[in-house]
Design a protein around this motif. Structure first.
Motif, PDB file in Angstrom:
ATOM      1  N   VAL A  20       8.959  19.149 -13.827  1.00 40.88           N
ATOM      2  CA  VAL A  20       8.415  17.795 -13.660  1.00 40.88           C
ATOM      3  C   VAL A  20       7.960  17.242 -15.004  1.00 40.88           C
ATOM      4  CG1 VAL A  20       6.488  16.461 -12.673  1.00 40.88           C
ATOM      5  CG2 VAL A  20       7.799  18.038 -11.233  1.00 40.88           C
ATOM      6  N   ARG A  21       7.251  18.037 -15.777  1.00 43.66           N
ATOM      7  CA  ARG A  21       6.814  17.595 -17.112  1.00 43.66           C
ATOM      8  C   ARG A  21       8.015  17.171 -17.957  1.00 43.66           C
ATOM      9  NH1 ARG A  21       1.550  19.051 -18.192  1.00 43.66           N
ATOM     10  NH2 ARG A  21       0.692  20.704 -16.886  1.00 43.66           N
ATOM     11  N   ASN A  22       9.063  17.980 -17.957  1.00 48.40           N
ATOM     12  CA  ASN A  22      10.258  17.669 -18.739  1.00 48.40           C
ATOM     13  C   ASN A  22      10.969  16.422 -18.222  1.00 48.40           C
ATOM     14  OD1 ASN A  22       9.843  19.896 -20.418  1.00 48.40           O
ATOM     15  ND2 ASN A  22      11.116  21.233 -19.166  1.00 48.40           N
ATOM     16  N   ALA A  23      11.088  16.301 -16.902  1.00 46.90           N
ATOM     17  CA  ALA A  23      11.767  15.148 -16.308  1.00 46.90           C
ATOM     18  C   ALA A  23      11.015  13.852 -16.620  1.00 46.90           C
ATOM     19  CB  ALA A  23      11.903  15.339 -14.795  1.00 46.90           C
ATOM     20  N   LEU A  24       9.696  13.900 -16.545  1.00 45.88           N
ATOM     21  CA  LEU A  24       8.904  12.708 -16.871  1.00 45.88           C
ATOM     22  C   LEU A  24       9.033  12.358 -18.350  1.00 45.88           C
ATOM     23  CD1 LEU A  24       5.710  13.420 -14.730  1.00 45.88           C
ATOM     24  CD2 LEU A  24       7.395  11.602 -14.349  1.00 45.88           C
ATOM     25  N   ALA A  25       8.991  13.371 -19.207  1.00 40.02           N
ATOM     26  CA  ALA A  25       9.136  13.132 -20.648  1.00 40.02           C
ATOM     27  C   ALA A  25      10.500  12.502 -20.956  1.00 40.02           C
ATOM     28  CB  ALA A  25       8.960  14.436 -21.421  1.00 40.02           C
ATOM     29  N   ASP A  26      11.539  12.966 -20.272  1.00 39.75           N
ATOM     30  CA  ASP A  26      12.876  12.403 -20.482  1.00 39.75           C
ATOM     31  C   ASP A  26      12.936  10.918 -20.127  1.00 39.75           C
ATOM     32  OD1 ASP A  26      13.795  14.866 -21.332  1.00 39.75           O
ATOM     33  OD2 ASP A  26      14.814  15.346 -19.431  1.00 39.75           O
ATOM     34  N   GLN A  27      12.019  10.461 -19.292  1.00 38.72           N
ATOM     35  CA  GLN A  27      11.974   9.057 -18.880  1.00 38.72           C
ATOM     36  C   GLN A  27      10.889   8.270 -19.621  1.00 38.72           C
ATOM     37  OE1 GLN A  27      14.188   7.479 -16.982  1.00 38.72           O
ATOM     38  NE2 GLN A  27      15.310   9.412 -16.992  1.00 38.72           N
ATOM     39  N   LEU A  77      -3.730   2.799 -13.268  1.00 40.56           N
ATOM     40  CA  LEU A  77      -3.052   3.609 -14.283  1.00 40.56           C
ATOM     41  C   LEU A  77      -3.870   4.853 -14.571  1.00 40.56           C
ATOM     42  CD1 LEU A  77      -2.006   0.822 -16.816  1.00 40.56           C
ATOM     43  CD2 LEU A  77      -0.607   1.861 -15.019  1.00 40.56           C
ATOM     44  N   PRO A  78      -3.299   5.941 -15.022  1.00 38.74           N
ATOM     45  CA  PRO A  78      -1.861   6.171 -15.165  1.00 38.74           C
ATOM     46  C   PRO A  78      -1.205   6.368 -13.805  1.00 38.74           C
ATOM     47  CG  PRO A  78      -3.066   8.182 -15.652  1.00 38.74           C
ATOM     48  CD  PRO A  78      -4.089   7.107 -15.397  1.00 38.74           C
ATOM     49  N   CYS A  79       0.100   6.499 -13.809  1.00 39.72           N
ATOM     50  CA  CYS A  79       0.846   6.748 -12.570  1.00 39.72           C
ATOM     51  C   CYS A  79       0.625   8.204 -12.171  1.00 39.72           C
ATOM     52  CB  CYS A  79       2.329   6.503 -12.790  1.00 39.72           C
ATOM     53  SG  CYS A  79       2.736   4.828 -13.283  1.00 39.72           S
ATOM     54  N   ASN A  80       0.034   8.411 -11.022  1.00 40.41           N
ATOM     55  CA  ASN A  80      -0.214   9.779 -10.579  1.00 40.41           C
ATOM     56  C   ASN A  80       1.043  10.410  -9.992  1.00 40.41           C
ATOM     57  OD1 ASN A  80      -2.909  10.102 -11.303  1.00 40.41           O
ATOM     58  ND2 ASN A  80      -3.617   9.095  -9.452  1.00 40.41           N
ATOM     59  N   VAL A  81       1.271  11.648 -10.415  1.00 33.34           N
ATOM     60  CA  VAL A  81       2.362  12.462  -9.879  1.00 33.34           C
ATOM     61  C   VAL A  81       1.721  13.760  -9.398  1.00 33.34           C
ATOM     62  CG1 VAL A  81       4.497  13.690 -10.395  1.00 33.34           C
ATOM     63  CG2 VAL A  81       4.062  11.453 -11.445  1.00 33.34           C
ATOM     64  N   VAL A  82       1.961  14.095  -8.145  1.00 35.56           N
ATOM     65  CA  VAL A  82       1.388  15.294  -7.540  1.00 35.56           C
ATOM     66  C   VAL A  82       2.488  16.340  -7.376  1.00 35.56           C
ATOM     67  CG1 VAL A  82       0.369  16.239  -5.423  1.00 35.56           C
ATOM     68  CG2 VAL A  82      -0.445  14.054  -6.333  1.00 35.56           C
ATOM     69  N   VAL A  83       2.160  17.565  -7.765  1.00 33.35           N
ATOM     70  CA  VAL A  83       3.025  18.715  -7.493  1.00 33.35           C
ATOM     71  C   VAL A  83       2.194  19.633  -6.614  1.00 33.35           C
ATOM     72  CG1 VAL A  83       4.388  20.605  -8.453  1.00 33.35           C
ATOM     73  CG2 VAL A  83       4.097  18.486  -9.783  1.00 33.35           C
ATOM     74  N   ARG A  84       2.731  19.956  -5.422  1.00 30.92           N
ATOM     75  CA  ARG A  84       1.951  20.788  -4.502  1.00 30.92           C
ATOM     76  C   ARG A  84       2.847  21.657  -3.636  1.00 30.92           C
ATOM     77  NH1 ARG A  84       1.257  18.554   0.820  1.00 30.92           N
ATOM     78  NH2 ARG A  84       2.211  16.498   1.022  1.00 30.92           N
ATOM     79  N   ALA A 123      13.564  10.509 -12.822  1.00 32.03           N
ATOM     80  CA  ALA A 123      12.890  11.792 -13.053  1.00 32.03           C
ATOM     81  C   ALA A 123      12.952  12.655 -11.797  1.00 32.03           C
ATOM     82  CB  ALA A 123      11.443  11.562 -13.489  1.00 32.03           C
ATOM     83  N   LEU A 124      12.647  12.079 -10.647  1.00 30.23           N
ATOM     84  CA  LEU A 124      12.654  12.830  -9.391  1.00 30.23           C
ATOM     85  C   LEU A 124      14.065  13.307  -9.057  1.00 30.23           C
ATOM     86  CD1 LEU A 124      10.194  10.705  -7.217  1.00 30.23           C
ATOM     87  CD2 LEU A 124       9.739  12.905  -8.327  1.00 30.23           C
ATOM     88  N   GLN A 125      15.049  12.442  -9.233  1.00 35.77           N
ATOM     89  CA  GLN A 125      16.431  12.812  -8.911  1.00 35.77           C
ATOM     90  C   GLN A 125      16.936  13.925  -9.813  1.00 35.77           C
ATOM     91  OE1 GLN A 125      18.616   9.117  -8.976  1.00 35.77           O
ATOM     92  NE2 GLN A 125      17.555   8.332  -7.170  1.00 35.77           N
ATOM     93  N   SER A 126      16.455  13.948 -11.053  1.00 35.91           N
ATOM     94  CA  SER A 126      16.897  15.009 -11.971  1.00 35.91           C
ATOM     95  C   SER A 126      16.379  16.389 -11.543  1.00 35.91           C
ATOM     96  CB  SER A 126      16.461  14.699 -13.399  1.00 35.91           C
ATOM     97  OG  SER A 126      15.080  14.957 -13.585  1.00 35.91           O
ATOM     98  N   LEU A 127      15.351  16.404 -10.728  1.00 36.09           N
ATOM     99  CA  LEU A 127      14.788  17.664 -10.248  1.00 36.09           C
ATOM    100  C   LEU A 127      15.588  18.228  -9.082  1.00 36.09           C
ATOM    101  CD1 LEU A 127      11.056  16.569 -10.280  1.00 36.09           C
ATOM    102  CD2 LEU A 127      12.152  18.110 -11.917  1.00 36.09           C
ATOM    103  N   ALA A 128      16.231  17.357  -8.340  1.00 34.34           N
ATOM    104  CA  ALA A 128      16.935  17.774  -7.126  1.00 34.34           C
ATOM    105  C   ALA A 128      18.233  18.410  -7.383  1.00 34.34           C
ATOM    106  CB  ALA A 128      17.211  16.566  -6.221  1.00 34.34           C
TER     107      ALA A 128
END
Length: 128
Positions: A20-27, A77-84, A123-128
């Protein structure tokens, strides 16, 4: 009204957080804040729960554009992203950027929200 953009993954929690960190950074998103909810609730309340991490993601150009339209938008802000963890899977959930338009009723935020949505979805699609 749904306010999240969610994907369910079969990967373990730590692997997902790194991805997720990498995918967000890529965007173009950096992580400004990080809240380990599991550790916080254990330390403060003695409560055990599943892995749950809140990442405060920010894309500086988009944040700047939004703040130029509405200085109070910083409340969203910021945009919250939850990993759970959710059973045998890991969920990645992002706050739908369109929420800022809905909550503020400011049409001038629509292009910012659209760009943020495109980037978050990528970012989300790159994870799938």
């Amino acid at each position: 009204m749904p306010y999240d953009r969610t994907i369910r993954l079969g990967t373990d929690f730590d692997t997902t957080v790194t991805a997720v960190r990498n995918a967000l950074a890529d965007q173009g998103f950096g992580i400004l804040t990080e809240i380990d909810v599991k550790a916080t609730l254990k330390a403060k309340l003695g409560h055990d729960m599943e892995d749950y991490l809140i990442l405060g993601a920010c894309n500086p150009p988009l944040a700047h554009q939004a703040l130029e339209v509405d200085r109070s938008i910083g409340l969203l802000l910021p945009c919250n992203v939850v990993v759970r963890r959710a059973g045998d899977t890991t969920l990645v959930q992002g706050l739908d950027p369109g929420t800022m338009v809905t909550l503020t009723a400011r049409p001038a935020l629509e292009p910012v929200a659209a760009d943020a949505t495109t980037r978050l979805d990528a970012a989300l699609q790159s994870l799938a």
